[in-house]
Design a protein around this motif. Structure first.
Motif, short mmCIF file in Angstrom:
data_model
loop_
_atom_site.label_atom_id
_atom_site.label_comp_id
_atom_site.label_asym_id
_atom_site.label_seq_id
_atom_site.Cartn_x
_atom_site.Cartn_y
_atom_site.Cartn_z
N VAL A 248 -9.65 -2.19 4.41
CA VAL A 248 -10.21 -0.57 4.14
C VAL A 248 -8.65 0.33 4.77
CG1 VAL A 248 -10.24 -0.30 6.79
CG2 VAL A 248 -11.89 1.19 4.78
N ARG A 249 -8.21 -0.40 5.18
CA ARG A 249 -6.61 0.72 5.47
C ARG A 249 -6.21 0.75 4.13
NH1 ARG A 249 -2.05 -0.89 9.53
NH2 ARG A 249 -0.59 1.05 8.91
N HIS A 250 -6.40 0.65 3.01
CA HIS A 250 -5.56 1.04 1.76
C HIS A 250 -6.29 1.97 1.05
CE1 HIS A 250 -2.98 -2.02 1.06
NE2 HIS A 250 -3.12 -2.93 1.86
N VAL A 251 -7.68 2.24 1.06
CA VAL A 251 -8.96 2.87 0.49
C VAL A 251 -8.48 4.65 1.00
CG1 VAL A 251 -11.04 3.86 1.14
CG2 VAL A 251 -10.22 1.29 0.84
N LEU B 295 -6.58 7.59 -0.46
CA LEU B 295 -7.57 9.19 0.21
C LEU B 295 -6.55 10.16 0.42
CD1 LEU B 295 -11.21 7.74 1.65
CD2 LEU B 295 -10.48 9.18 -0.75
N ALA B 296 -5.47 9.64 1.54
CA ALA B 296 -4.47 10.09 2.47
C ALA B 296 -3.17 11.44 0.76
CB ALA B 296 -3.07 10.00 3.07
N THR B 297 -2.85 10.29 -0.08
CA THR B 297 -2.37 10.85 -1.26
C THR B 297 -2.55 11.82 -1.96
OG1 THR B 297 -1.03 9.15 -1.08
CG2 THR B 297 -0.72 9.75 -3.24
N PRO C 150 -2.24 14.06 5.75
CA PRO C 150 -0.77 13.15 6.48
C PRO C 150 -2.24 11.19 7.30
CG PRO C 150 -1.11 14.67 8.19
CD PRO C 150 -1.88 15.16 6.68
N VAL C 151 -2.05 10.09 6.56
CA VAL C 151 -3.08 9.27 6.63
C VAL C 151 -3.92 9.34 7.98
CG1 VAL C 151 -1.62 6.81 7.15
CG2 VAL C 151 -3.38 6.77 5.98
#
Ligand code: ZN
Ligand code: ZN
Length: 259
Positions: free
Chosen positions: A225-228, A232-234, A239-240
């Motif tokens: 889920v970290r990659h999602v 979304l941050a980008t 910032p993530v």
């Protein structure tokens, strides 16, 4: 830290690797996960996971794609959700993509879940595919939204238009993005995600399905889920850490979980 607001880690392919799944969550700062029920026969395995792990929560409900399965009454849902680790009703909703013919039974089942949500005050986890007009209509008719006295909830694995997102948000619902938003082909959905305010956003894997880029095509799990969040941050130019913090706060607020 990140929270996977929707996964199916009771499915055999993930359940068989539970120590590894939990270890990878910890390594990737995924602190909690919500294991979502899809039918009644497998509900005990969902509940058992939540009972044996402090950081796993669960829901009770019957997915619209499950046609030949015991039908839950409103009373069944109320009774089964009466547990401190059962924080939501679902997943429920409408899916006109997978099944054809007279789907009145899907709409009836969806209405029963909304009635159980209103009776218990536990939020709904709504799945909608190729059926957004009927989904929004039934949500309104049954008073699913907070403004109508319901507990609202989340539109999970969202893939619909901005208009559908807005209609749901106006009723108090959160919009949850899965790995689909990271796919190259998902330009329309990325445009929607840019417009959905962080304050009404959740993130999820829907694992074992739909692994996000760069793991697309492999088996998904909550750690990813970290990659999602990173995507979304980008996309939103944030910032993530802010995405992580806000979606975590949203999760605890929506599901009324004390921290
Ligand atoms: Zn779903
Ligand atoms: Zn699901």
């Amino acid at each position: 830290m990140y929270i996977d607001s929707h996964c199916h880690i009771n499915f055999p392919e993930l359940a068989a690797r539970m120590p590894e799944i939990l270890g990878k969550m910890a390594e990737n700062e995924v602190s909690h996960a919500l294991c979502v029920s899809v039918d009644l026969p497998n509900f005990p395995s969902v509940l058992a996971l939540a009972e044996s792990h402090a950081n796993i929560y669960a829901s009770v409900g019957v997915h619209p794609d499950y046609e030949d399965t015991p039908e839950p009454s409103v009373d069944d849902l109320i009774r089964l959700s009466d547990h401190s680790k059962i924080v939501a009703i679902g997943e429920t909703g409408l899916d006109y993509y997978r099944l054809e013919g007279d789907l009145e039974w899907q709409r009836e089942r969806f209405r029963n879940h909304i009635r159980a949500s209103r009776a218990t005050g536990k939020p709904l986890i709504i799945h909608t595919r190729a059926a957004s007009a009927d989904t929004i209509r039934i949500m309104r008719e049954e008073g699913a939204g907070t403004d109508a006295g319901g507990a609202a909830g989340v539109m999970h694995c969202f893939t619909e238009s901005l208009e559908v997102a807005q209609a749901a948000m106006e009723m108090g619902f959160y919009i949850s993005f899965s790995g689909i938003v990271t796919f190259k082909s998902a330009k329309d959905l990325q445009a929607v995600a840019r417009e959905v305010p962080l304050e009404q956003m959740l993130i999820e894997t829907d694992s074992p399905y739909l692994a996000p880029v760069p793991h697309r095509g492999k088996m998904n799990e909550p750690a990813l889920v970290r990659h999602v969040a990173e995507y979304l941050a980008t996309l939103k130019g944030e910032p993530v850490e802010r995405i992580a913090q806000q979606t975590t706060d949203n999760f605890f607020n929506l599901f009324k979980i004390a921290r």
